[in-house]
Design a protein around this motif. Sequence first.
Motif, PDB file in Angstrom:
ATOM      1  N   ALA A 151      -4.099   4.005  16.279  1.00  0.00           N
ATOM      2  CA  ALA A 151      -3.623   5.152  17.064  1.00  0.00           C
ATOM      3  C   ALA A 151      -2.177   5.533  16.786  1.00  0.00           C
ATOM      4  O   ALA A 151      -1.539   6.190  17.591  1.00  0.00           O
ATOM      5  N   TYR A 152      -1.654   5.125  15.625  1.00  0.00           N
ATOM      6  CA  TYR A 152      -0.286   5.552  15.311  1.00  0.00           C
ATOM      7  C   TYR A 152      -0.064   5.643  13.819  1.00  0.00           C
ATOM      8  O   TYR A 152      -0.779   5.037  13.030  1.00  0.00           O
ATOM      9  N   GLY A 153       0.927   6.430  13.457  1.00  0.00           N
ATOM     10  CA  GLY A 153       1.425   6.494  12.090  1.00  0.00           C
ATOM     11  C   GLY A 153       2.888   6.102  12.125  1.00  0.00           C
ATOM     12  O   GLY A 153       3.660   6.660  12.903  1.00  0.00           O
ATOM     13  N   ILE A 154       3.269   5.153  11.299  1.00  0.00           N
ATOM     14  CA  ILE A 154       4.644   4.648  11.308  1.00  0.00           C
ATOM     15  C   ILE A 154       5.648   5.750  10.972  1.00  0.00           C
ATOM     16  O   ILE A 154       6.783   5.736  11.423  1.00  0.00           O
ATOM     17  N   GLN A 155       5.213   6.740  10.196  1.00  0.00           N
ATOM     18  CA  GLN A 155       6.095   7.807   9.762  1.00  0.00           C
ATOM     19  C   GLN A 155       6.244   8.911  10.805  1.00  0.00           C
ATOM     20  O   GLN A 155       7.032   9.833  10.618  1.00  0.00           O
ATOM     21  N   GLY A 156       5.531   8.799  11.917  1.00  0.00           N
ATOM     22  CA  GLY A 156       5.557   9.835  12.938  1.00  0.00           C
ATOM     23  C   GLY A 156       6.326   9.429  14.181  1.00  0.00           C
ATOM     24  O   GLY A 156       7.236   8.591  14.143  1.00  0.00           O
ATOM     25  N   ALA A 157       5.935  10.015  15.302  1.00  0.00           N
ATOM     26  CA  ALA A 157       6.626   9.802  16.578  1.00  0.00           C
ATOM     27  C   ALA A 157       6.593   8.353  17.037  1.00  0.00           C
ATOM     28  O   ALA A 157       7.513   7.906  17.729  1.00  0.00           O
ATOM     29  N   ALA A 158       5.589   7.598  16.651  1.00  0.00           N
ATOM     30  CA  ALA A 158       5.507   6.186  17.058  1.00  0.00           C
ATOM     31  C   ALA A 158       6.624   5.359  16.432  1.00  0.00           C
ATOM     32  O   ALA A 158       6.933   4.271  16.913  1.00  0.00           O
ATOM     33  N   GLY A 159       7.241   5.881  15.384  1.00  0.00           N
ATOM     34  CA  GLY A 159       8.306   5.150  14.700  1.00  0.00           C
ATOM     35  C   GLY A 159       9.453   4.748  15.610  1.00  0.00           C
ATOM     36  O   GLY A 159      10.106   3.726  15.371  1.00  0.00           O
ATOM     37  N   ILE A 160       9.689   5.492  16.686  1.00  0.00           N
ATOM     38  CA  ILE A 160      10.800   5.151  17.587  1.00  0.00           C
ATOM     39  C   ILE A 160      10.501   3.904  18.417  1.00  0.00           C
ATOM     40  O   ILE A 160      11.413   3.328  19.008  1.00  0.00           O
ATOM     41  N   TYR A 161       9.252   3.478  18.436  1.00  0.00           N
ATOM     42  CA  TYR A 161       8.862   2.298  19.209  1.00  0.00           C
ATOM     43  C   TYR A 161       8.720   1.045  18.324  1.00  0.00           C
ATOM     44  O   TYR A 161       8.388  -0.026  18.820  1.00  0.00           O
ATOM     45  N   ILE A 162       8.944   1.195  17.034  1.00  0.00           N
ATOM     46  CA  ILE A 162       8.767   0.060  16.122  1.00  0.00           C
ATOM     47  C   ILE A 162      10.102  -0.650  15.939  1.00  0.00           C
ATOM     48  O   ILE A 162      11.057  -0.067  15.419  1.00  0.00           O
ATOM     49  N   ARG A 163      10.142  -1.909  16.392  1.00  0.00           N
ATOM     50  CA  ARG A 163      11.359  -2.722  16.289  1.00  0.00           C
ATOM     51  C   ARG A 163      11.641  -3.144  14.873  1.00  0.00           C
ATOM     52  O   ARG A 163      12.770  -3.107  14.405  1.00  0.00           O
ATOM     53  N   GLU A 164      10.607  -3.625  14.183  1.00  0.00           N
ATOM     54  CA  GLU A 164      10.792  -4.080  12.811  1.00  0.00           C
ATOM     55  C   GLU A 164       9.445  -4.233  12.140  1.00  0.00           C
ATOM     56  O   GLU A 164       8.408  -4.281  12.800  1.00  0.00           O
ATOM     57  N   ILE A 165       9.518  -4.283  10.802  1.00  0.00           N
ATOM     58  CA  ILE A 165       8.318  -4.585  10.027  1.00  0.00           C
ATOM     59  C   ILE A 165       8.681  -5.660   9.013  1.00  0.00           C
ATOM     60  O   ILE A 165       9.834  -5.784   8.608  1.00  0.00           O
ATOM     61  N   HIS A 166       7.680  -6.432   8.645  1.00  0.00           N
ATOM     62  CA  HIS A 166       7.817  -7.427   7.579  1.00  0.00           C
ATOM     63  C   HIS A 166       6.724  -7.136   6.570  1.00  0.00           C
ATOM     64  O   HIS A 166       5.549  -7.319   6.856  1.00  0.00           O
ATOM     65  N   GLY A 167       7.141  -6.648   5.419  1.00  0.00           N
ATOM     66  CA  GLY A 167       6.177  -6.309   4.389  1.00  0.00           C
ATOM     67  C   GLY A 167       6.362  -4.887   3.907  1.00  0.00           C
ATOM     68  O   GLY A 167       7.406  -4.268   4.114  1.00  0.00           O
ATOM     69  N   ASP A 168       5.332  -4.361   3.292  1.00  0.00           N
ATOM     70  CA  ASP A 168       5.354  -3.056   2.639  1.00  0.00           C
ATOM     71  C   ASP A 168       5.193  -1.923   3.657  1.00  0.00           C
ATOM     72  O   ASP A 168       4.151  -1.784   4.293  1.00  0.00           O
ATOM     73  N   TYR A 169       6.225  -1.098   3.771  1.00  0.00           N
ATOM     74  CA  TYR A 169       6.200   0.066   4.673  1.00  0.00           C
ATOM     75  C   TYR A 169       5.036   0.993   4.318  1.00  0.00           C
ATOM     76  O   TYR A 169       4.316   1.474   5.194  1.00  0.00           O
ATOM     77  N   TYR A 170       4.858   1.258   3.021  1.00  0.00           N
ATOM     78  CA  TYR A 170       3.805   2.187   2.602  1.00  0.00           C
ATOM     79  C   TYR A 170       2.413   1.639   2.889  1.00  0.00           C
ATOM     80  O   TYR A 170       1.465   2.410   3.052  1.00  0.00           O
ATOM     81  N   ASN A 171       2.285   0.326   2.961  1.00  0.00           N
ATOM     82  CA  ASN A 171       1.022  -0.270   3.363  1.00  0.00           C
ATOM     83  C   ASN A 171       0.624   0.205   4.757  1.00  0.00           C
ATOM     84  O   ASN A 171      -0.542   0.488   5.021  1.00  0.00           O
ATOM     85  N   VAL A 172       1.602   0.298   5.645  1.00  0.00           N
ATOM     86  CA  VAL A 172       1.334   0.749   7.014  1.00  0.00           C
ATOM     87  C   VAL A 172       0.898   2.215   7.007  1.00  0.00           C
ATOM     88  O   VAL A 172       0.112   2.640   7.848  1.00  0.00           O
ATOM     89  N   MET A 173       1.378   2.982   6.038  1.00  0.00           N
ATOM     90  CA  MET A 173       0.959   4.380   5.897  1.00  0.00           C
ATOM     91  C   MET A 173      -0.445   4.498   5.294  1.00  0.00           C
ATOM     92  O   MET A 173      -1.061   5.555   5.373  1.00  0.00           O
ATOM     93  N   GLY A 174      -0.926   3.421   4.658  1.00  0.00           N
ATOM     94  CA  GLY A 174      -2.297   3.451   4.161  1.00  0.00           C
ATOM     95  C   GLY A 174      -2.491   3.166   2.688  1.00  0.00           C
ATOM     96  O   GLY A 174      -3.618   3.105   2.207  1.00  0.00           O
ATOM     97  N   LEU A 175      -1.377   2.981   1.930  1.00  0.00           N
ATOM     98  CA  LEU A 175      -1.534   2.692   0.509  1.00  0.00           C
ATOM     99  C   LEU A 175      -0.333   1.866   0.045  1.00  0.00           C
ATOM    100  O   LEU A 175       0.774   2.388  -0.060  1.00  0.00           O
ATOM    101  N   PRO A 176      -0.543   0.573  -0.244  1.00  0.00           N
ATOM    102  CA  PRO A 176       0.565  -0.281  -0.671  1.00  0.00           C
ATOM    103  C   PRO A 176       1.002   0.068  -2.094  1.00  0.00           C
ATOM    104  O   PRO A 176       0.460  -0.431  -3.076  1.00  0.00           O
ATOM    105  N   LEU A 177       1.975   0.950  -2.182  1.00  0.00           N
ATOM    106  CA  LEU A 177       2.373   1.527  -3.467  1.00  0.00           C
ATOM    107  C   LEU A 177       2.802   0.507  -4.511  1.00  0.00           C
ATOM    108  O   LEU A 177       2.388   0.579  -5.659  1.00  0.00           O
ATOM    109  N   GLN A 178       3.659  -0.415  -4.128  1.00  0.00           N
ATOM    110  CA  GLN A 178       4.195  -1.347  -5.112  1.00  0.00           C
ATOM    111  C   GLN A 178       3.089  -2.200  -5.734  1.00  0.00           C
ATOM    112  O   GLN A 178       3.027  -2.378  -6.940  1.00  0.00           O
ATOM    113  N   GLU A 179       2.199  -2.710  -4.889  1.00  0.00           N
ATOM    114  CA  GLU A 179       1.115  -3.546  -5.415  1.00  0.00           C
ATOM    115  C   GLU A 179       0.140  -2.714  -6.242  1.00  0.00           C
ATOM    116  O   GLU A 179      -0.340  -3.167  -7.286  1.00  0.00           O
TER     117      GLU A 179
END
Length: 191
Positions: A151-179
């Motif tokens: 129910a959220y996209g890290i790149q959208g309005a929910a981003g203000i509620y995210i304290r931190e991430i560990h790992g690939d940011y783009y993975n959370v968007m749906g496609l782990p670019l580096q890998e």
Amino acid sequence: MRFVLASASLRRQELLQRMNIPYEIIVSDFDEDSVSFAGNPSDYVKQLAVEKASSVSETLSGDTVVIGADTIVFANGQILGKPKNRQDAKRMMKLLQGTDHYVYSGVALIHPARNLKTAFSVVTTVSFSKMDDNEIEFYLTRDEWQDKAGAYGIQGAAGIYIREIHGDYYNVMGLPLQELYTRLREYSYIM
């Protein structure tokens, strides 16, 4: 060589464009509900990615690489897919707020001409801050929860509620670019 993305996801399309490889979109008609979750989120998203890519690959010929992907949110021992409605999105946000959860993306590469069928998964830990009921309601009014795992996209309005991430940011968007980039280079599909 032809690349095909077996996904209707606008986020995946945007991310794949960053790799600067030409690709086409052929949306998979695979029924995701036909795959049962057996307890391992990594295996589950890999299987979904393979099934999506396979369903598209079977319809193609020639020197074509099909890229399939699937992303889930795993929290408190359960999979949070795309919410069915606003109430389901509210349930998910209440579950996620104030806790850590895991975002798994599975990616499959299928290239029949080289007899290649491989899949990998990437996991990212996401920490949400506490949200009170008013914050959850305000977030839900933006309708960004629609068509997004957890129910959220890290790149959208929910981003203000995210304290931190560990790992690939783009993975959370749906496609782990580096890998994905690493794998495409490993198989000599890109330089």
